[in-house]
Scaffold this active site. Structure first.
Site, PDB file in Angstrom:
ATOM      1  N   THR A  40       7.381  -3.000  -6.449  1.00 39.47           N
ATOM      2  CA  THR A  40       8.009  -2.088  -6.846  1.00 39.47           C
ATOM      3  C   THR A  40       8.596  -2.057  -8.134  1.00 39.47           C
ATOM      4  O   THR A  40       8.811  -1.336  -9.111  1.00 39.47           O
ATOM      5  CB  THR A  40       9.502  -1.602  -5.827  1.00 39.47           C
ATOM      6  OG1 THR A  40      10.264  -2.728  -5.788  1.00 39.47           O
ATOM      7  CG2 THR A  40       9.090  -0.902  -4.562  1.00 39.47           C
ATOM      8  N   ARG A  99       5.352   2.706   2.490  1.00 41.27           N
ATOM      9  CA  ARG A  99       5.622   2.686   4.228  1.00 41.27           C
ATOM     10  C   ARG A  99       7.076   2.912   4.319  1.00 41.27           C
ATOM     11  O   ARG A  99       7.374   2.794   5.516  1.00 41.27           O
ATOM     12  CB  ARG A  99       5.015   1.532   4.777  1.00 41.27           C
ATOM     13  CG  ARG A  99       3.572   1.453   4.933  1.00 41.27           C
ATOM     14  CD  ARG A  99       3.262  -0.114   5.462  1.00 41.27           C
ATOM     15  NE  ARG A  99       1.661  -0.340   5.112  1.00 41.27           N
ATOM     16  CZ  ARG A  99       0.983  -0.136   6.200  1.00 41.27           C
ATOM     17  NH1 ARG A  99       1.172   0.314   7.535  1.00 41.27           N
ATOM     18  NH2 ARG A  99      -0.572  -0.157   6.199  1.00 41.27           N
ATOM     19  N   VAL A 150      -1.483  -3.740  -1.188  1.00 42.48           N
ATOM     20  CA  VAL A 150      -2.918  -3.487  -1.221  1.00 42.48           C
ATOM     21  C   VAL A 150      -3.447  -3.267  -2.903  1.00 42.48           C
ATOM     22  O   VAL A 150      -4.358  -3.003  -3.245  1.00 42.48           O
ATOM     23  CB  VAL A 150      -3.423  -2.258  -0.689  1.00 42.48           C
ATOM     24  CG1 VAL A 150      -3.155  -2.577   0.910  1.00 42.48           C
ATOM     25  CG2 VAL A 150      -2.509  -1.117  -1.107  1.00 42.48           C
ATOM     26  N   ASP A 151      -2.280  -3.739  -3.921  1.00 45.96           N
ATOM     27  CA  ASP A 151      -2.484  -3.321  -5.303  1.00 45.96           C
ATOM     28  C   ASP A 151      -3.131  -4.276  -6.026  1.00 45.96           C
ATOM     29  O   ASP A 151      -3.569  -4.070  -7.269  1.00 45.96           O
ATOM     30  CB  ASP A 151      -1.196  -3.253  -5.768  1.00 45.96           C
ATOM     31  CG  ASP A 151      -0.096  -4.216  -5.689  1.00 45.96           C
ATOM     32  OD1 ASP A 151      -0.427  -5.259  -5.466  1.00 45.96           O
ATOM     33  OD2 ASP A 151       0.937  -3.989  -5.149  1.00 45.96           O
ATOM     34  N   HIS A 175      -3.213  -6.252   4.489  1.00 46.68           N
ATOM     35  CA  HIS A 175      -3.406  -4.764   4.924  1.00 46.68           C
ATOM     36  C   HIS A 175      -4.571  -4.262   3.983  1.00 46.68           C
ATOM     37  O   HIS A 175      -4.744  -3.026   3.845  1.00 46.68           O
ATOM     38  CB  HIS A 175      -2.509  -3.799   4.522  1.00 46.68           C
ATOM     39  CG  HIS A 175      -1.225  -4.247   5.270  1.00 46.68           C
ATOM     40  ND1 HIS A 175       0.278  -3.954   5.000  1.00 46.68           N
ATOM     41  CD2 HIS A 175      -1.146  -4.562   6.892  1.00 46.68           C
ATOM     42  CE1 HIS A 175       1.118  -4.436   6.070  1.00 46.68           C
ATOM     43  NE2 HIS A 175       0.019  -4.802   7.201  1.00 46.68           N
TER      44      HIS A 175
END
Ligand SMILES: [Zn+2]
Length: 269
Positions: A28, A36, A106-107, A124
Protein backbone atom coordinates in the site's frame (compact mmCIF):
# COMPACT_ATOMS: atom_id res chain seq x y z
CA UNK A 1 16.97 -0.74 27.51
CA UNK A 2 16.38 -2.59 24.26
CA UNK A 3 13.44 -1.67 22.08
CA UNK A 4 11.49 -4.19 20.03
CA UNK A 5 13.33 -2.82 16.96
CA UNK A 6 16.67 -3.72 18.62
CA UNK A 7 15.35 -7.14 19.54
CA UNK A 8 14.07 -7.97 16.07
CA UNK A 9 17.35 -6.76 14.49
CA UNK A 10 19.27 -9.04 16.90
CA UNK A 11 16.94 -11.93 16.08
CA UNK A 12 17.49 -11.49 12.32
CA UNK A 13 21.27 -11.50 12.82
CA UNK A 14 21.20 -14.48 15.19
CA UNK A 15 18.89 -16.70 13.18
CA UNK A 16 20.27 -16.24 9.63
CA UNK A 17 17.42 -18.55 8.56
CA UNK A 18 14.82 -15.82 8.18
CA UNK A 19 11.59 -16.08 6.24
CA UNK A 20 9.27 -13.15 5.58
CA UNK A 21 5.54 -13.42 4.96
CA UNK A 22 4.25 -10.31 3.21
CA UNK A 23 0.72 -9.10 2.57
CA UNK A 24 -1.06 -6.14 1.01
CA UNK A 25 0.18 -3.80 3.77
CA UNK A 26 3.73 -3.86 2.40
CA UNK A 27 2.54 -2.64 -1.01
CA UNK A 28 0.00 0.00 0.00
CA UNK A 29 2.99 2.31 0.59
CA UNK A 30 3.76 1.83 -3.11
CA UNK A 31 0.24 2.90 -4.03
CA UNK A 32 -1.11 -0.61 -4.69
CA UNK A 33 -4.59 -0.89 -3.14
CA UNK A 34 -5.46 -3.66 -0.72
CA UNK A 35 -8.03 -5.24 -3.00
CA UNK A 36 -9.15 -7.93 -0.57
CA UNK A 37 -9.83 -5.54 2.28
CA UNK A 38 -13.47 -4.65 1.73
CA UNK A 39 -15.48 -7.79 2.43
CA UNK A 40 -17.39 -8.94 -0.58
CA UNK A 41 -16.48 -6.12 -2.91
CA UNK A 42 -13.28 -5.38 -4.75
CA UNK A 43 -12.51 -1.72 -4.04
CA UNK A 44 -16.19 -1.30 -3.25
CA UNK A 45 -16.96 -1.18 -6.95
CA UNK A 46 -16.41 -4.65 -8.31
CA UNK A 47 -18.35 -7.72 -7.27
CA UNK A 48 -16.15 -10.57 -6.08
CA UNK A 49 -18.68 -13.07 -7.52
CA UNK A 50 -17.28 -12.18 -10.94
CA UNK A 51 -13.93 -13.52 -9.69
CA UNK A 52 -15.28 -16.95 -8.76
CA UNK A 53 -13.65 -19.32 -11.18
CA UNK A 54 -16.91 -21.09 -12.03
CA UNK A 55 -18.61 -17.76 -12.95
CA UNK A 56 -15.57 -16.56 -14.84
CA UNK A 57 -15.42 -19.74 -16.94
CA UNK A 58 -19.12 -20.15 -17.66
CA UNK A 59 -20.70 -16.69 -17.62
CA UNK A 60 -19.63 -14.30 -20.37
CA UNK A 61 -20.93 -11.27 -18.46
CA UNK A 62 -18.96 -12.20 -15.33
CA UNK A 63 -15.84 -12.78 -17.41
CA UNK A 64 -16.11 -9.36 -19.06
CA UNK A 65 -16.65 -7.58 -15.73
CA UNK A 66 -13.77 -9.53 -14.20
CA UNK A 67 -11.39 -8.56 -17.02
CA UNK A 68 -12.39 -4.92 -16.68
CA UNK A 69 -11.67 -5.01 -12.94
CA UNK A 70 -8.37 -6.81 -13.55
CA UNK A 71 -7.41 -4.17 -16.12
CA UNK A 72 -8.01 -1.37 -13.61
CA UNK A 73 -5.96 -3.20 -11.00
CA UNK A 74 -3.17 -3.98 -13.45
CA UNK A 75 -3.04 -0.35 -14.57
CA UNK A 76 -2.56 0.82 -10.94
CA UNK A 77 0.04 -1.83 -10.31
CA UNK A 78 2.21 -1.98 -13.41
CA UNK A 79 3.97 1.32 -12.74
CA UNK A 80 4.17 0.89 -8.95
CA UNK A 81 7.68 1.09 -7.56
CA UNK A 82 9.14 -0.79 -4.58
CA UNK A 83 9.11 1.18 -1.32
CA UNK A 84 11.72 1.09 1.49
CA UNK A 85 10.23 -2.11 2.94
CA UNK A 86 10.74 -4.00 -0.34
CA UNK A 87 14.24 -2.56 -0.69
CA UNK A 88 15.22 -3.69 2.82
CA UNK A 89 14.18 -7.26 2.02
CA UNK A 90 16.31 -7.15 -1.14
CA UNK A 91 19.24 -5.90 0.93
CA UNK A 92 18.75 -8.68 3.49
CA UNK A 93 18.93 -11.27 0.70
CA UNK A 94 22.18 -9.75 -0.61
CA UNK A 95 23.56 -10.01 2.91
CA UNK A 96 22.45 -13.64 3.22
CA UNK A 97 20.03 -12.75 6.03
CA UNK A 98 16.92 -13.77 4.11
CA UNK A 99 16.07 -17.30 3.15
CA UNK A 100 12.69 -16.73 1.57
CA UNK A 101 9.72 -14.46 1.01
CA UNK A 102 6.23 -15.89 0.98
CA UNK A 103 3.97 -13.19 -0.44
CA UNK A 104 0.21 -12.84 -0.70
CA UNK A 105 0.75 -10.04 -3.23
CA UNK A 106 0.53 -10.41 -6.98
CA UNK A 107 2.33 -7.17 -7.85
CA UNK A 108 5.86 -8.51 -8.37
CA UNK A 109 7.36 -5.67 -6.29
CA UNK A 110 9.75 -7.97 -4.39
CA UNK A 111 11.38 -9.02 -7.65
CA UNK A 112 11.37 -5.41 -8.87
CA UNK A 113 13.19 -4.43 -5.66
CA UNK A 114 15.95 -6.93 -6.42
CA UNK A 115 14.97 -10.13 -4.63
CA UNK A 116 15.81 -13.14 -6.77
CA UNK A 117 13.01 -15.21 -8.27
CA UNK A 118 14.14 -18.31 -6.42
CA UNK A 119 13.46 -16.83 -2.95
CA UNK A 120 10.03 -15.33 -3.68
CA UNK A 121 6.99 -17.60 -3.52
CA UNK A 122 3.81 -15.95 -4.79
CA UNK A 123 0.97 -17.63 -2.87
CA UNK A 124 -1.75 -15.95 -4.93
CA UNK A 125 0.06 -16.01 -8.25
CA UNK A 126 1.03 -12.98 -10.29
CA UNK A 127 -0.78 -10.23 -12.16
CA UNK A 128 2.07 -9.97 -14.66
CA UNK A 129 1.17 -13.04 -16.71
CA UNK A 130 -2.01 -14.51 -18.18
CA UNK A 131 -2.53 -18.15 -19.16
CA UNK A 132 -4.79 -20.14 -21.43
CA UNK A 133 -6.92 -22.46 -19.28
CA UNK A 134 -6.98 -25.03 -22.12
CA UNK A 135 -3.45 -25.28 -23.53
CA UNK A 136 -1.54 -23.56 -20.72
CA UNK A 137 0.26 -21.08 -22.98
CA UNK A 138 1.48 -18.04 -21.04
CA UNK A 139 1.14 -14.43 -22.17
CA UNK A 140 2.59 -11.21 -20.88
CA UNK A 141 -0.20 -9.20 -19.20
CA UNK A 142 0.90 -5.92 -20.74
CA UNK A 143 0.31 -7.14 -24.30
CA UNK A 144 -3.07 -8.70 -23.54
CA UNK A 145 -4.42 -5.63 -21.72
CA UNK A 146 -3.17 -3.38 -24.52
CA UNK A 147 -4.93 -5.55 -27.11
CA UNK A 148 -8.29 -5.38 -25.32
CA UNK A 149 -8.12 -1.78 -24.24
CA UNK A 150 -11.33 -0.92 -26.06
CA UNK A 151 -13.20 -3.76 -24.34
CA UNK A 152 -15.35 -4.85 -27.21
CA UNK A 153 -14.60 -8.47 -26.29
CA UNK A 154 -12.75 -10.64 -23.79
CA UNK A 155 -9.37 -12.10 -24.82
CA UNK A 156 -8.94 -15.64 -26.13
CA UNK A 157 -5.85 -17.78 -26.72
CA UNK A 158 -4.47 -17.06 -30.16
CA UNK A 159 -3.26 -20.68 -30.54
CA UNK A 160 -6.25 -22.74 -29.41
CA UNK A 161 -9.01 -20.12 -28.91
CA UNK A 162 -9.25 -21.23 -25.26
CA UNK A 163 -10.33 -18.96 -22.41
CA UNK A 164 -7.55 -16.78 -21.02
CA UNK A 165 -7.29 -16.11 -17.28
CA UNK A 166 -4.95 -13.89 -15.26
CA UNK A 167 -2.36 -15.95 -13.32
CA UNK A 168 -3.70 -14.67 -10.01
CA UNK A 169 -5.44 -17.13 -7.70
CA UNK A 170 -9.15 -16.31 -7.74
CA UNK A 171 -11.29 -16.52 -4.57
CA UNK A 172 -12.10 -20.16 -3.87
CA UNK A 173 -9.48 -21.35 -6.32
CA UNK A 174 -7.00 -23.78 -4.70
CA UNK A 175 -3.33 -22.85 -4.26
CA UNK A 176 -1.10 -24.82 -6.64
CA UNK A 177 -0.08 -27.95 -4.63
CA UNK A 178 3.63 -27.46 -5.32
CA UNK A 179 3.43 -23.87 -4.03
CA UNK A 180 1.52 -24.97 -0.90
CA UNK A 181 4.17 -27.63 -0.24
CA UNK A 182 7.06 -25.20 -0.66
CA UNK A 183 5.60 -22.55 1.68
CA UNK A 184 4.88 -25.11 4.37
CA UNK A 185 8.40 -26.45 4.09
CA UNK A 186 9.78 -22.91 4.29
CA UNK A 187 7.66 -21.96 7.30
CA UNK A 188 8.47 -25.12 9.26
CA UNK A 189 12.22 -25.06 8.63
CA UNK A 190 12.98 -21.38 9.38
CA UNK A 191 14.21 -20.07 12.70
CA UNK A 192 12.47 -16.73 12.44
CA UNK A 193 9.27 -15.87 10.57
CA UNK A 194 8.43 -12.20 10.22
CA UNK A 195 4.97 -11.23 9.00
CA UNK A 196 4.85 -7.83 7.27
CA UNK A 197 1.66 -6.02 6.35
CA UNK A 198 -0.74 -8.94 6.57
CA UNK A 199 -3.80 -9.13 8.79
CA UNK A 200 -3.47 -12.95 8.57
CA UNK A 201 -7.12 -13.44 7.72
CA UNK A 202 -6.75 -15.16 4.35
CA UNK A 203 -5.71 -18.81 4.15
CA UNK A 204 -3.32 -20.43 3.48
CA UNK A 205 -1.04 -17.61 4.69
CA UNK A 206 -2.89 -17.33 7.99
CA UNK A 207 -1.86 -20.75 9.32
CA UNK A 208 1.85 -20.36 8.51
CA UNK A 209 2.81 -18.40 11.66
CA UNK A 210 1.44 -21.18 13.88
CA UNK A 211 3.18 -23.85 11.80
CA UNK A 212 6.44 -21.94 12.21
CA UNK A 213 5.93 -21.60 15.97
CA UNK A 214 5.10 -25.30 16.35
CA UNK A 215 8.38 -26.06 14.59
CA UNK A 216 10.35 -23.97 17.07
CA UNK A 217 10.71 -20.70 15.14
CA UNK A 218 10.37 -17.25 16.63
CA UNK A 219 7.57 -15.08 15.25
CA UNK A 220 7.58 -11.37 14.46
CA UNK A 221 4.53 -9.43 13.27
CA UNK A 222 4.76 -5.93 11.77
CA UNK A 223 1.29 -4.71 10.85
CA UNK A 224 -0.75 -1.55 11.29
CA UNK A 225 -3.59 -3.35 13.05
CA UNK A 226 -3.90 -6.39 15.35
CA UNK A 227 -4.03 -9.88 13.87
CA UNK A 228 -5.55 -13.09 15.30
CA UNK A 229 -1.99 -14.40 15.87
CA UNK A 230 -0.58 -11.52 17.91
CA UNK A 231 -0.63 -13.60 21.08
CA UNK A 232 1.92 -15.97 19.56
CA UNK A 233 4.30 -13.21 18.46
CA UNK A 234 7.72 -12.85 20.07
CA UNK A 235 8.07 -9.41 18.45
CA UNK A 236 5.00 -7.31 17.75
CA UNK A 237 4.98 -3.90 16.04
CA UNK A 238 1.90 -1.91 15.01
CA UNK A 239 3.53 0.47 12.54
CA UNK A 240 3.93 1.02 8.79
CA UNK A 241 6.29 -1.47 7.13
CA UNK A 242 8.65 0.88 5.28
CA UNK A 243 9.70 3.00 8.24
CA UNK A 244 9.97 0.03 10.57
CA UNK A 245 12.11 -2.09 8.26
CA UNK A 246 14.39 0.86 7.52
CA UNK A 247 14.99 1.23 11.27
CA UNK A 248 15.62 -2.48 11.66
CA UNK A 249 18.20 -2.56 8.87
CA UNK A 250 19.90 0.48 10.36
CA UNK A 251 20.26 -1.39 13.66
CA UNK A 252 21.71 -4.34 11.76
CA UNK A 253 24.17 -2.05 10.00
CA UNK A 254 25.22 -0.55 13.32
CA UNK A 255 26.08 -4.01 14.61
CA UNK A 256 27.67 -5.69 11.64
CA UNK A 257 31.13 -4.74 10.46
CA UNK A 258 31.42 -4.23 6.69
CA UNK A 259 32.83 -7.12 4.61
CA UNK A 260 36.60 -7.74 4.93
CA UNK A 261 37.58 -6.16 1.60
CA UNK A 262 35.83 -2.91 2.56
CA UNK A 263 37.54 -2.93 5.97
CA UNK A 264 40.93 -3.38 4.29
CA UNK A 265 40.22 -0.35 2.15
CA UNK A 266 39.08 1.66 5.11
CA UNK A 267 41.57 0.79 7.73
CA UNK A 268 44.50 -0.77 5.86
CA UNK A 269 45.62 -4.42 6.28
ZN1 LIG B 1 -4.61 -22.02 -25.65
Amino acid sequence: MKTVIDEIADAILDSKCNVFLTGAGISTESGVPDYRSSNNQFWGEYDSKDFYLSNFLTDGGSRMRCWRACAVFYETMKNAQPNPAHLVLAELERRKLLRGIITQNVDGLHQKAGNSKKVVIELHGTAHTISCVDCGRKYNSEGIYASISKWTSVPYCEYCQGILKPDTVFPGEPIIPNVAKRVLQMATSCKLLIVIGSSLEVQPAAYLPLKAKESGAKLGIINLTPTPYDKYADYLIYRPAGKTLAEIVKKINDQVRPPAEERMGQYGP
